[in-house]
Motif scaffolding. Structure first.
Motif, PDB file in Angstrom:
ATOM      1  N   PHE A 186       8.489  11.044  -2.787  1.00 41.79           N
ATOM      2  CA  PHE A 186       8.309   9.621  -2.479  1.00 41.79           C
ATOM      3  C   PHE A 186       8.492   9.378  -0.983  1.00 41.79           C
ATOM      4  N   ILE A 187       9.587   9.910  -0.458  1.00 39.47           N
ATOM      5  CA  ILE A 187       9.892   9.660   0.955  1.00 39.47           C
ATOM      6  C   ILE A 187       8.865  10.330   1.864  1.00 39.47           C
ATOM      7  N   THR A 188       8.476  11.570   1.485  1.00 41.46           N
ATOM      8  CA  THR A 188       7.461  12.281   2.279  1.00 41.46           C
ATOM      9  C   THR A 188       6.222  11.409   2.442  1.00 41.46           C
ATOM     10  N   SER A 189       5.773  10.801   1.349  1.00 43.45           N
ATOM     11  CA  SER A 189       4.580   9.978   1.407  1.00 43.45           C
ATOM     12  C   SER A 189       4.862   8.662   2.121  1.00 43.45           C
ATOM     13  N   ASN A 205       0.827  -1.205   0.000  1.00 44.35           N
ATOM     14  CA  ASN A 205       0.000   0.000   0.000  1.00 44.35           C
ATOM     15  C   ASN A 205       0.868   1.265   0.000  1.00 44.35           C
ATOM     16  N   SER A 206       1.807   1.278   0.923  1.00 42.43           N
ATOM     17  CA  SER A 206       2.686   2.441   1.022  1.00 42.43           C
ATOM     18  C   SER A 206       3.441   2.673  -0.281  1.00 42.43           C
ATOM     19  N   LEU A 207       3.927   1.566  -0.862  1.00 45.60           N
ATOM     20  CA  LEU A 207       4.700   1.676  -2.103  1.00 45.60           C
ATOM     21  C   LEU A 207       3.830   2.264  -3.220  1.00 45.60           C
ATOM     22  N   ILE A 208       2.593   1.750  -3.343  1.00 44.50           N
ATOM     23  CA  ILE A 208       1.707   2.241  -4.410  1.00 44.50           C
ATOM     24  C   ILE A 208       1.393   3.718  -4.216  1.00 44.50           C
TER      25      ILE A 208
END
Lengths: 371, 261
Positions: free
Chosen positions: B196-199, B65-68
């Motif tokens: 990317f990292i922020t999310s 989920n996090s990756l998507i």
């Protein structure tokens, strides 16, 4: 055949063109006709409107009023990328992420020229500027002069009928500049393209140009060959901007076809008069003036003004003197090799024939803009 | 004595580095703990927490989920942030400054405040616990990072190159594609990485808008550690630590290569 194909240069016709930025008028009602294949230099001090004119031709800015035709067609509203004009910038503007070869191929790729044909033309253009061995280098591996040669190849590789150059040699040292001037002149001769060249360096303008347009304060003061501008300037500004000169001012009287000007205690005769009633000034070219001992070597009809030598400079090909006249004016005199030598402090006469002086209407703004 | 002060400064820097790194490094031995405990120092050695991470669907799902979400956020925030950076850089100085201040507010406003606001709106719009909801919220948080990174590149970008490209026959879109974008790409890429990292590691907003059906990895870590002392958390932490270190080292190496040419 080394160079890109010889192409017919485009004519440029500018009529009543003005460019305003808010309340500031950068270009005020100029007319300029440039012939096909001509080398035209736009010369003037900074802020005189020469670069604005170039930008109008290139399509980087829009004209505020007036008309602009290139090759007989109005280009008003045509964006720069559709004008098919080569432009060379002072700061080279090579793409740092592309090799020299890629830079030169860029305009060809945009025109859909591919494969062998593209490579041949890139090679030819780089040969023309003697940079063929550098095709795989990146711009930051080149010197300023080399970068500008690549920029020239890139601006010419697509055979534009018109090439614009904006102070292209401004960032280079003197020796390199002189060599590149001759290169540019040679390329112009080989190609037949119309060249429009912007500079504030009058010597550069004289070396390069078929004709020169002298700009001042958003207007064109005079258009002519270097010889015309030097020998018969139309305004005091042009006379002072092109070459060295001495300006004599005094109370003037007109008698018949002659003008007599009183400078200090002495009189100077000019064998002509100005049209209208503008206040006249006299412009002297340094090599049209002779230095003589006071009262010696009198030639009938010549004008003489007495002064003292303030500076004497040996130049090899001759000498240059600065003579302080009685009214405080400093006159510049160039003596040819073999003329009599004078030292600082010597009292001398400067002597010149009435036909060798230039009589012009006075213009106070010419002094202001030059300082 | 100059050499003394140099040694002193060096030691001081080392101390600061240890202080900064220690909490992260503590996680690594903990992840190999033989017991189900987060006590330090760990007792025994086992790979079981890593096995748990890769086999337990709670962990694998939240990770994917996090990756998507983070990948979508990276793309969307980079596009929007880059466009915003163009606007800010090329607007008149005062307008640009004002716009910039406005655009970076999500970075300045406390996360909890934002989270409450987002939660309130999401309740009405049924966005709680949806991928769309996560992407929208995280994109908002990530845009300022992209804006700052791209703006830094744009400010050193020489606009005269665009003029030159235009004179050579390139239309505006072609100029952007062939000249502007390649030259600001380092800024755009680092903006994308930040986004990317922020999310990926965002927790505050995520805790508010999560649901039992959609958990991101930080939410899963948080709920796991509050429920029981499960060293899987340490295993996840170690994996993330290794992954980010590799990305940063790769970035540095790439930067060094670039700097040499």
């Amino acid at each position: 055949m080394h160079a890109p194909q010889r192409s017919a240069g485009a004519a440029i016709e500018i009529r009543k063109a003005s460019k305003r930025y808010g309340a500031f008028t950068a270009l005020n009602d100029i007319d300029l006709h440039i012939r096909p294949g001509e080398f035209m230099t736009l010369l003037g001090p900074s802020g005189s409107g020469k670069t604005t004119t170039l930008n109008l031709i290139a399509g980087f800015t829009d004209i505020s009023s007036g008309t602009l035709e290139i090759g007989g067609k109005s280009v008003t509203g045509l964006p720069s990328h559709k004008r098919n004009i080569g432009v060379v910038f002072q700061h080279y503007a090579l793409f740092p992420h592309m090799t020299v070869g890629k830079n030169v191929a860029y305009p060809l790729a945009l025109r859909g020229i591919k494969g062998d044909d593209r490579e041949k033309r890139v090679k030819r253009a780089l040969d023309m500027v003697k940079m063929a061995d550098f095709a795989h280098r990146y711009p930051n591996e080149l010197s300023g002069g080399q970068q500008q040669r690549v920029a020239l190849a890139r601006a010419l590789v697509f055979d534009p009928p018109l090439l614009l150059m904006d102070e292209p040699l401004g960032a280079l040292d003197k020796k390199l500049r002189e060599w590149l001037q001759l290169e540019i002149k040679r390329i112009h001769r080989e190609l037949g393209t119309t060249f429009v060249y912007v500079t504030h360096d009058q010597e550069e303008a004289l070396v390069l140009s078929d004709r020169i347009a002298v700009f001042n304060g958003g207007r064109i003061e005079q258009i002519g060959t270097g010889r015309e501008l030097y020998d018969s300037p139309a305004t005091l500004f042009v006379g002072r901007f092109i070459g060295e000169s001495t300006v004599l001012r005094g109370s003037a009287e007109v008698s018949g076809d002659e003008t007599v000007m009183t400078i200090g205690e002495q009189k100077v005769v000019a064998n002509r008069r100005l049209a209208g009633d503008a206040r006249p000034v006299i412009l002297l070219r340094p090599e049209r003036v002779a230095l003589k001992r006071p009262g010696a070597d009198v030639v009938p009809g010549e004008n003489r003004l007495t002064g003292t030598i303030a500076e004497a400079i040996y130049l090899g090909s001759g000498s240059k003197y600065e003579v302080r006249l009685a009214d405080g004016t400093v006159a510049v005199v160039r003596s040819p090799l073999g003329a009599a030598d004078f030292g600082i402090g010597d009292t001398v006469d400067i002597a010149f024939l009435p036909s060798d002086l230039i009589l012009l209407p006075d213009d106070a703004s010419a002094d202001v803009t030059l300082t | 004595m100059p050499s003394f002060s140099r040694i002193f400064l060096g030691l001081f820097c080392l101390l600061v580095a240890i202080l900064l790194l220690a909490p992260t490094l503590v996680v690594i031995p903990m992840s190999f703990n033989g017991n189900k405990s987060l006590a330090f120092p760990p007792v025994g050695f086992s790979w079981q927490w890593y096995e748990n991470f890769f086999s337990n669907p709670d962990w694998t799902t939240s990770f994917s989920n996090s990756l998507i979400v983070a990948l979508i956020v990276a793309v969307v925030a980079t596009v929007i942030g880059t466009l915003a950076a163009f606007g800010v850089t090329r607007a008149a100085a005062r307008t640009g400054g004002l716009l910039r201040a406005l655009l970076i507010t999500p970075m300045v406003v406390p996360g909890v405040v934002l989270a409450i606001g987002i939660y309130a709106v999401y309740l009405d719009t049924h966005l709680v616990g949806t991928v769309t909801g996560f992407v929208l919220a995280h994109t908002m948080l990530a845009i300022p990072f992209v804006l700052i990174a791209v703006q830094a590149s744009l400010e050193v970008f020489d606009r005269r190159l665009e003029t030159a490209a235009s004179s050579l026959g390139a239309g505006r879109l072609t100029v952007f594609r062939t000249v502007t974008l390649p030259l600001i790409l380092p800024g755009v890429l680092s903006g994308a990485l930040f986004a990317f990292i922020t999310s990926f590691d965002e927790i505050i907003v995520a805790l508010f808008i999560t649901s039992p059906y959609l958990k991101t990895l930080p939410v899963q870590i948080y709920s796991s550690i509050t429920r029981d002392a499960d060293p899987t958390v340490a295993a996840v932490g170690t994996l993330l630590f290794i992954a980010t270190s590799l990305i940063i080292i790769a970035g540095l190496l790439l930067g060094m290569r670039r700097g040499r040419t």
